[in-house]
Design an enzyme around this catalytic site. Structure first.
Site, short mmCIF file in Angstrom:
data_model
loop_
_atom_site.label_atom_id
_atom_site.label_comp_id
_atom_site.label_asym_id
_atom_site.label_seq_id
_atom_site.Cartn_x
_atom_site.Cartn_y
_atom_site.Cartn_z
N SER A 116 27.59 57.16 55.30
CA SER A 116 28.10 55.82 55.56
C SER A 116 26.96 54.80 55.64
O SER A 116 26.25 54.58 54.68
CB SER A 116 28.94 55.82 56.83
OG SER A 116 29.63 54.60 56.98
N ASP A 262 33.62 51.80 53.18
CA ASP A 262 34.82 51.92 54.00
C ASP A 262 34.87 50.86 55.09
O ASP A 262 35.80 50.88 55.91
CB ASP A 262 34.93 53.32 54.62
CG ASP A 262 33.79 53.63 55.59
OD1 ASP A 262 32.81 52.86 55.61
OD2 ASP A 262 33.88 54.64 56.31
#
Length: 594
Positions: A116, A262
């Site tokens: 991430s 995301d």
């Protein structure tokens, strides 16, 4: 109303999971637990767990742009194939895109190799079920137990039972089409200038493409990954980079994603950051107005600030809080039938469209809210009825910076609601559509502000005429002062050669010169200014006269030397030689004739 939701993550015992954390396995690449050996066992255990029905499992594997992604992709694929599974590789693709492909291609599971927002030296493994949702803690505990089961190593397939791997060639195109399908089909982004920061991550190709195909003018930054620059001074963790580019490009909107795309951070047209709480309020207001907000409830984590709660309460929307982590937000939404939630960090979940946090789908919803809310303001700019508009004329709770609202307008007005405690991460968030320039500015220039009556408009028109007259008077006064106070020039540029020729008189001996008659003292400064002004008027008269010709026009010069000294007409060679001598004798540099 505030309610809490106890997620499965809070109820599970930490002893049941040693490798999996809040968002899968994560750590420094090539250090335990993020080693190729662990990745191979994860792939094998995931395939065993997914193929309990007896058939070979189909596993979708995606990754971001980290250098170590190739190593873990190969190790995971080897583990899946060792158990007879079929691997479908997507290449660099956002985490929500892999979740979408698992669901749309009817795969048995999905794996995302990404850490991430962490730097490139880290990496991670996230697991998704056949429904496209992240696996719950109980399922991850089962897979972790299978990784240590001896049967996993002894039950490897041989001969024709060995699995195979293939690549999904059109994975990016499938996801781009899916994201665009969540944007209202009646809207376009023509005329909207957008800066997209891909963080050199998984969305470096798909994010600019989505906005470009919808008609926006896209400036893409952070779209040159090299395996080591993911999240490096770009993306959701560094919104100041995006803000600077938005201001430099004079864009209406800035979109920043993180390494696996995301999460979303938005920057308005003034370069001010709008965080996840403000975006949640924007989207909640739009969904409530459309009647699509399930049970008038938003799900957030304990990290969301109190201002969001107050802003939602002003809209009569309830807030449910969960533990930190978008997976727990999703669990609470699925358990209670809610369809919208997120985190302050920018993870936004729209269950009507996606199964996990999706930065691009969130960007589509925010952009749609911005575009639709500016349409009434555009009509008001054309002189329409502004009283009934819900765009720039409507004021929303602070910190929410709701679509089309002015978050930096702190003046008390009716209908503003509560929410004074909300932090304001962005001023006039997301109202930079060109309708502002094409609508609000025109209305202001004509004096058509909705609060002004006829008398106000007449008064403003008289004031404008007086301002124009005063401006003309001051221009005349300034011109006179400049002309009168202009310092004298020692030698006029256009007459430099002519003045040099007039300063000497040639004799029979070309090497000798005699000084010319001394030039009279220069006229006073003010007199010279008026003489130049008169000469300019006469030249203008001569140019407009149809009967005059260029040869017939008399030459007018300022009286800087005697007329008798200008009667000499030496030849070109003599003039050059005498001028050079005169310049040397007078201490000035020689001035040559053109």
């Amino acid at each position: 109303m505030l309610r809490s939701h106890r997620s499965a993550g809070e109820a599970s015992s930490p002893a049941t999971r040693k490798l999996f954390g809040t968002d899968g396995i994560r750590g420094v690449a090539n250090e335990y637990p993020m080693t190729p050996e662990v990745a191979l066992r994860v792939g094998a255990a995931m395939t065993w767990w997914s193929s309990r029905g007896g058939r070979a499992a189909r596993i979708v594997i995606g990754k971001d742009t980290r250098l170590s992604g190739y190593m873990f992709e190969t190790a995971l694929a080897a583990g899946v194939c060792s158990q007879g599974g079929r691997v479908m590789l997507t290449g660099p693709l956002p985490t929500p895109a892999v979740a979408h492909l698992v669901q749309s291609m009817r795969a048995d599971a999905g794996v995302v190799i990404s850490a991430s927002h962490n730097p490139y030296m880290d990496n991670g493994i996230k697991l998704f079920g056949a429904d496209g949702f992240k696996l719950p803690d109980a399922a991850e505990a089962e897979i972790e137990a299978l990784m240590d089961d001896p049967r996993l190593m002894t039950g490897r397939r041989t001969d024709l039972g060995v699995g195979r791997a293939e690549k999904i060639e059109d994975a990016r195109g499938r996801y781009v089409t899916f994201v665009k399908s969540t944007f209202p089909k009646t809207l376009r982004l023509d005329g909207l200038r957008v800066v997209v920061d891909g963080a050199h991550g998984a969305a470096y190709k798909v994010a600019p493409l989505v906005f470009a195909e919808l008609g926006a003018a896209v400036t893409a930054i952070g779209v040159k990954p090299n395996g080591r620059n993911i999240n490096d001074r770009h993306g959701a963790l560094f919104p100041e980079t995006l803000a600077a580019e938005v201001i430099r490009r004079k864009a209406h909107l800035g979109i920043a994603l993180d390494g696996d795309a995301d999460r979303l951070i938005v920057v308005d047209e003034k370069g001010q950051v709008v965080d996840g709480d403000a975006i949640m309020s924007i989207c909640a207001r739009r969904m409530q107005q459309q009647g699509s907000l399930a049970k008038d409830t938003v799900v957030a984590t304990v990290m969301s600030n109190l201002g969001l709660e107050r802003a939602l309460a002003a809209m009569k929307v309830s807030l449910v809080r969960t533990a930190v982590g978008d997976r727990y937000v999703v669990e609470a939404m699925r358990a209670s039938g809610y369809n919208f939630g997120g985190e302050q960090s920018g993870h936004l979940v729209f269950l009507d469209h996606a199964t996990t946090g999706d930065g691009l789908i969130a960007a589509m919803q925010v952009t749609a809210a911005m575009v639709t809310s500016r349409a009434p303001a555009e009509r008001a700019g054309r002189g329409g009825d502004a009283a009934g508009s819900t765009g720039a004329g409507e004021h929303h709770p602070q910190g929410a910076a709701a679509a089309g609202g002015h978050a930096d307008d702190a003046r008390p007005r009716e209908g503003r609601g509560e929410g004074a405690g909300v932090r304001r991460p962005g001023a006039r968030a997301l109202v930079g559509h060109r309708a502002q320039a094409a609508g609000d500015d025109r209305g202001t220039q004509r004096g058509d502000h909705p609060a002004d009556g006829p008398g106000d408009r007449r008064g403003r028109g008289q004031g404008d005429r007086l301002s124009v007259r005063a401006g003309l008077v001051w221009c005349c006064v300034a011109f006179g002062l400049v002309a009168c106070t202009r310092p004298p020039r020692s030698q006029p540029a256009p007459d430099r050669a002519r003045a040099t020729r007039a300063a000497v008189v040639p004799t029979a001996d070309l090497g000798a010169v005699e000084p010319a008659v001394a030039a009279p003292a220069p006229a006073p400064r003010g007199q010279r200014a008026w003489e130049r002004f008169g000469a300019a008027l006469r030249r203008r008269h001569w140019r407009t006269s149809a009967s005059s010709s260029r040869e017939a026009r008399p030459r007018v010069y300022a009286p800087m030397y005697s007329a008798s000294s200008a009667t000499a007409s030496p030849s070109r060679a003599a003039s050059r030689r005498t001028s050079a001598t005169a310049g040397t004798s007078s201490g000035r540099s020689p001035s040559w004739s053109p």
